[in-house]
Design an enzyme around this catalytic site. Structure first.
Site, PDB file in Angstrom:
ATOM      1  N   ARG A  89      78.434  24.631  84.226  1.00 29.22           N
ATOM      2  CA  ARG A  89      77.400  23.682  83.824  1.00 29.22           C
ATOM      3  C   ARG A  89      76.652  23.077  85.022  1.00 29.22           C
ATOM      4  O   ARG A  89      75.537  22.586  84.879  1.00 29.22           O
ATOM      5  CB  ARG A  89      78.048  22.587  82.967  1.00 29.22           C
ATOM      6  N   LYS A  90      77.305  23.099  86.181  1.00 27.21           N
ATOM      7  CA  LYS A  90      76.703  22.531  87.410  1.00 27.21           C
ATOM      8  C   LYS A  90      76.118  21.143  87.176  1.00 27.21           C
ATOM      9  O   LYS A  90      74.925  20.893  87.334  1.00 27.21           O
ATOM     10  CB  LYS A  90      75.625  23.449  87.985  1.00 27.21           C
ATOM     11  N   PHE A  91      76.980  20.201  86.814  1.00 24.59           N
ATOM     12  CA  PHE A  91      76.535  18.813  86.631  1.00 24.59           C
ATOM     13  C   PHE A  91      75.969  18.278  87.947  1.00 24.59           C
ATOM     14  O   PHE A  91      76.442  18.649  89.030  1.00 24.59           O
ATOM     15  CB  PHE A  91      77.710  17.929  86.206  1.00 24.59           C
TER      16      PHE A  91
END
Ligand code: 5BU
Length: 467
Positions: free
Chosen positions: A291-293
């Site tokens: 998700r690569k927050f």
């Protein structure tokens, strides 16, 4: 005789050799340690026995047991010098007579000290201890001449045995490097080995790393990788739910992690992630939502737990850019820790001209150190620290390293695992776009695992049976 004199004497009699040795497994090694010939040099044997005795002075034991064959004369020598009785463990049970596994006189409850020459995984000591314990003998300590620093100590600690090593392989290399005995060619080999060890640290087996992890999920993953013999993560970048499930079911037996981009699925329903979890159970892999927050703590927590995807409810692993700083990790941890999840911080990227500088990478590692219960390790192109608790997963892996038209850059499984010290290869199109994804997954799995096994073998001993 001190450590340094002992090591140089071992070198002089040819018990430590440098060169190119082919092992039974087909792998190669540049050092060969063969302590069997020590019996031809009584002074040396006595020196080894004395060194080991110094190491175990404070231990409690009533008898000694050498692991056959090399350590038997060492144990005998210690026994004679200090009048301590010996026990011998048979390798094979006798099929006649007494059928005893342990020879010698002993009482239940007495303590025995195990003696070994070279330790790699600690397997022989553990086997010896098991047979002695079966007879009611207590084992708490083992004395060892050379520790190859490849997980033996950690494996023995897990079994509650303490290992006392007279020398580590690093010390042996240092002593020889400092001596004027070695040739230029040998010095080159030692320097290469030492450089490899300082760049990426010496490699510990995945299962031994587990004992260092503060995040429970990393521990589970290391064991799972060892059991399944897979360090392959599939990046299942498909856009239909059924396609994702079919791929996960087909390739599931080959992988340790399935990586998703749930927001590229066109027909997402919550049922999809439920079915994915069932497949993860069936094939024993972890689910990693890529998700690569990258926002403030309050927002990422909402994104992680809520929305339409409820990522925290099904993804074992997530990742995040470290750009927003410490408190973002705290926000994710608030939501993730109660569900026993784990986070990978993005320390490096595979894309061309990305903005993640070495300083950024270093600061990312510093953030991880603040949250060892939640952070599992890093998405990176290489190993970043000597601390064995962190796991490194590398995307941008392909057997042909051409890259794509949108900036992706590839390395091979061998480069990622062997040269760069990474732990898990993440492969997307190399598998998903192959004519036969299952066959391709098997190919990547083998390449990744063989590279890992090769990385463990930097020194050969007699037990490796050199061709
Ligand atoms: P590929 O088909 O093997 O190139 O896919 C790589 C996957 O890894 C894809 O899902 C990317 O989003 C992901 N990735 C990457 O390629 N490079 C990176 O640095 C990071 C993620 Br972080």
């Amino acid at each position: 005789m001190d450590n340094s004199q002992l090591v140089t004497s071992l070198y002089k009699i040819g018990a430590i050799k440098f060169g190119h040795f082919t092992l039974k497994s087909g792998q190669t090694s540049s050092i060969y340690v063969n302590l069997r010939q020590v019996i031809s040099y009584p002074e040396l044997l006595r020196a080894i026995a004395n060194l080991l005795w110094e190491k175990i002075r404070s231990c409690r034991f009533d008898s000694l047991c050498g692991v056959p064959y090399t350590a038997l004369p060492i144990a005998t020598c210690m026994s004679l010098q200090h009048s301590v009785p010996m026990l011998i463990r048979r390798k094979e049970k006798k099929d006649y007579g007494t059928k005893q596994k342990i020879e010698g006189v002993f009482k239940k409850g007495e303590h025995c000290l195990i003696i070994e020459d070279v330790v790699t995984s600690g397997g022989s000591i553990i086997e010896t201890a098991a047979d002695l314990e079966e007879e009611g003998i207590k084992i708490t300590d083992a004395a060892v001449l050379i520790d190859r620093e490849q997980g033996g100590k950690e494996n023995l600690n897990q079994k509650k045995y303490k290992m006392h090593a007279a020398l580590t392989l690093s010390e042996v290399l240092q002593i020889l490097s400092d001596s004027n005995l070695i040739s230029e060619a040998e010095r080159v080999i030692i320097n290469q080995l030492t450089a490899k060890r300082t760049n990426t640290g010496h490699r510990l087996p995945y299962s031994a790393r587990a004992s260092y992890c503060k995040n429970e999920l990393t521990k589970k993953l290391f064991f799972l990788m060892d059991q399944k013999k897979s360090n392959l993560a599939l990046s299942a970048d498909v856009t239909r739910g059924q396609e994702l499930l079919d791929l996960a079911d087909q390739v599931g037996p080959e992988i340790c992690v399935l990586k998703t981009h749930i927001d590229i699925i066109e027909d997402f329903t919550p049922e999809l992630t439920e079915k994915l979890q069932t497949l993860a159970q069936k094939h024993q892999f972890l689910i990693f939502e890529d998700r690569k927050f990258a926002d403030i703590g309050h927002t990422v927590k909402l994104q992680y737990e809520g929305g339409i995807y409820h990522i925290a409810s099904w993804a074992d692993i997530i990742n995040a850019h470290s750009l927003p700083g410490l408190r973002m990790v705290a926000g994710l941890a608030e939501a993730g820790l109660k569900q026993k999840r784990g986070l990978l911080l993005l320390a490096q990227m595979s894309s061309a001209n990305n903005l993640l500088t070495p300083e950024y990478t270093e600061k990312t590692v510093a953030i991880a150190k603040q949250f060892p219960e939640f952070v599992m390790g890093f998405i990176s192109q290489k190993k970043l620290s000597a601390d064995p608790q962190w796991i490194y997963m590398t995307p941008g892996v392909h057997l042909t390293t051409d890259g794509d038209s949108l900036g992706q850059q590839y390395v091979t499984p061998q480069e990622a695992i062997l040269d760069h010290g990474s732990d898990v290869i993440i492969v997307g199109r190399g598998i998903v776009k192959a004519m036969d994804p299952l066959a391709a997954a098997k190919q990547y799995r083998t390449a990744g695992w063989e590279a890992y096994e090769t990385s463990l073998k930097e020194i050969a001993t007699t037990s490796d049976v050199v061709k």
